[in-house]
Design an enzyme around this catalytic site. Structure first.
Site, short mmCIF file in Angstrom:
data_model
loop_
_atom_site.label_atom_id
_atom_site.label_comp_id
_atom_site.label_asym_id
_atom_site.label_seq_id
_atom_site.Cartn_x
_atom_site.Cartn_y
_atom_site.Cartn_z
N PRO A 18 -2.03 -2.29 -33.02
CA PRO A 18 -0.62 -2.49 -33.39
C PRO A 18 -0.18 -3.88 -32.98
CG PRO A 18 -0.79 -1.15 -31.40
CD PRO A 18 -2.20 -1.42 -31.84
N MET A 19 0.12 -4.73 -33.96
CA MET A 19 0.51 -6.11 -33.67
C MET A 19 1.89 -6.39 -34.26
SD MET A 19 -3.10 -8.09 -34.34
CE MET A 19 -3.51 -7.16 -35.83
N GLN A 72 3.70 3.73 -33.05
CA GLN A 72 3.75 3.30 -31.65
C GLN A 72 5.18 2.96 -31.25
OE1 GLN A 72 2.59 -0.64 -29.88
NE2 GLN A 72 0.79 0.52 -29.18
N CYS A 102 2.28 -4.45 -24.13
CA CYS A 102 2.86 -5.69 -24.63
C CYS A 102 3.20 -6.62 -23.47
CB CYS A 102 4.11 -5.41 -25.45
SG CYS A 102 4.87 -6.93 -26.08
N LYS A 141 -1.70 2.85 -25.42
CA LYS A 141 -2.31 1.51 -25.44
C LYS A 141 -1.80 0.77 -24.21
CE LYS A 141 -4.16 -2.38 -27.04
NZ LYS A 141 -3.40 -3.33 -27.85
N GLY A 205 -10.08 -6.38 -27.12
CA GLY A 205 -10.07 -7.70 -26.51
C GLY A 205 -11.33 -8.48 -26.78
N ASP A 206 -11.22 -9.55 -27.56
CA ASP A 206 -12.29 -10.52 -27.81
C ASP A 206 -13.37 -10.08 -28.78
OD1 ASP A 206 -11.01 -12.18 -26.06
OD2 ASP A 206 -12.46 -12.00 -24.43
#
Length: 329
Positions: A18-19, A72, A102, A141, A205-206
């Site tokens: 979720p961005m 979310q 966040c 998250k 992540g990454d």
């Protein structure tokens, strides 16, 4: 088979993160078409939902073609989060997700998002109340901790599981790191080694390549991977990872014709969802990523992000397809 409640997600699901200002229905549509197994909406303010704020309510929009999908929510007041959870459930998602990750100041410094990592007891209490408020599976998250001195992710996962969450996605950075430095997945391996943790644990992540996805799967033992920034302008990453995990072979990247086709599809969804003016405006952030690596693209990007009518933007995309035909990325 990885399951969240009764929801089956396959052997090693790939999740779209979720961005904010990215994971809207148009973006989710192109990611779903390119292999994402589970997606979440942008995070939605609990205060916005309970006050019926138009921007928050619109983020509840979900469509049958994108299932399974989770909504979310975030906030710092337990009562508001309970009420928002019920509103979100009424929109018909498969999952309700709580944002405890966040890192931005306007969220975290008010005790929401990653800010709640400074008060684990409240985090657990809030989660317990939300689980009781809805009948669909609740997931979380989060991040490793507020900073390197407050990392308690093994304990946090266990306690959240004990109050009823059915999966957790962990961004392997602290809030202090924001999006800088290297994500530390060793902590995710520690969560997976805890015999008391039985819910799915997804790593984030990454991960920006099929090779890295395979290496992280094997090294850290997570149940799936959540992809965020690597999918922006490159939704093909989901199919590429799935193919590599299944066959050990790397798919060829999308050619120019495919990039234009998907960018146009994304544009069409955006205009359909928000109308021409807003749809064109919100699509502008994606063009650089769709055509990253294309030499001498800058004048066309400038035209795409300054043109304010749909037909003209489509003509520019068609011109890109003609001018750069056969170009390699």
């Amino acid at each position: 088979m990885i399951k969240i409640g009764d929801l089956s997600l396959g052997e090693f699901p790939l999740l779209l993160a979720p961005m904010e200002d990215v994971s809207d229905p148009p973006f989710r549509a192109v990611c779903k078409a390119n292999g994402a197994d589970l997606m979440y909406t942008e995070f939605i303010s609990s205060e916005g939902l309970i006050r019926d704020a138009a921007k928050s309510v619109q983020k509840l929009d979900i469509y049958e073609y994108e299932r399974p999908v989770g909504i979310q929510i975030f906030g710092n007041e337990i009562a508001s989060m309970r009420e928002a959870a019920a509103i979100a459930e009424a929109a018909g998602p498969d999952i309700l997700d709580i944002n405890y990750g966040c890192p931005v100041n306007k969220v975290a410094c008010k005790g929401a998002g990653a800010g709640i990592l400074l008060d684990i007891d409240k985090m657990v209490s809030m989660t317990a109340e939300i689980v009781k408020a809805v009948s669909i599976p609740v997931t979380v998250k989060t991040r490793l901790g507020w900073d390197e001195n407050t990392i308690r992710i093994v304990e946090v996962t266990e306690r959240l599981q004990d109050v009823g969450i059915q999966a957790i996605s962990i961004h392997a950075r602290t809030r202090k790191q924001m999006y800088k430095g290297e994500a530390n997945w060793d902590y995710l391996a520690a969560v997976k080694r805890n015999p008391r943790v039985t819910i799915p644990v997804f790593g984030n992540g990454d991960v920006d390549s099929p090779q890295k996805a395979k290496a992280y799967k094997e090294k850290y033992g997570v149940d799936g991977i959540m992809i965020g920034r690597a999918a922006i302008g490159y939704p093909w990453i989901f199919n590429e990872i799935n193919h590599f995990l299944t066959t050990g072979e790397l798919l060829e990247g999308p050619d120019l014709e495919e990039r234009v086709r998907v960018a146009k599809r994304h544009l069409d969804f955006s205009v359909e969802w928000k109308g021409e003016k807003l749809g064109l405006l919100e699509m502008r952030r994606h063009y650089t990523n769709y055509f990253r690596g294309l030499p001498h693209f800058k004048p066309y990007r400038t035209a795409l992000v300054t043109t304010d009518d749909y037909e003209s933007v489509c003509e520019i995309l068609e011109e890109v397809s003609r001018v750069f035909a056969g170009a390699e990325f």
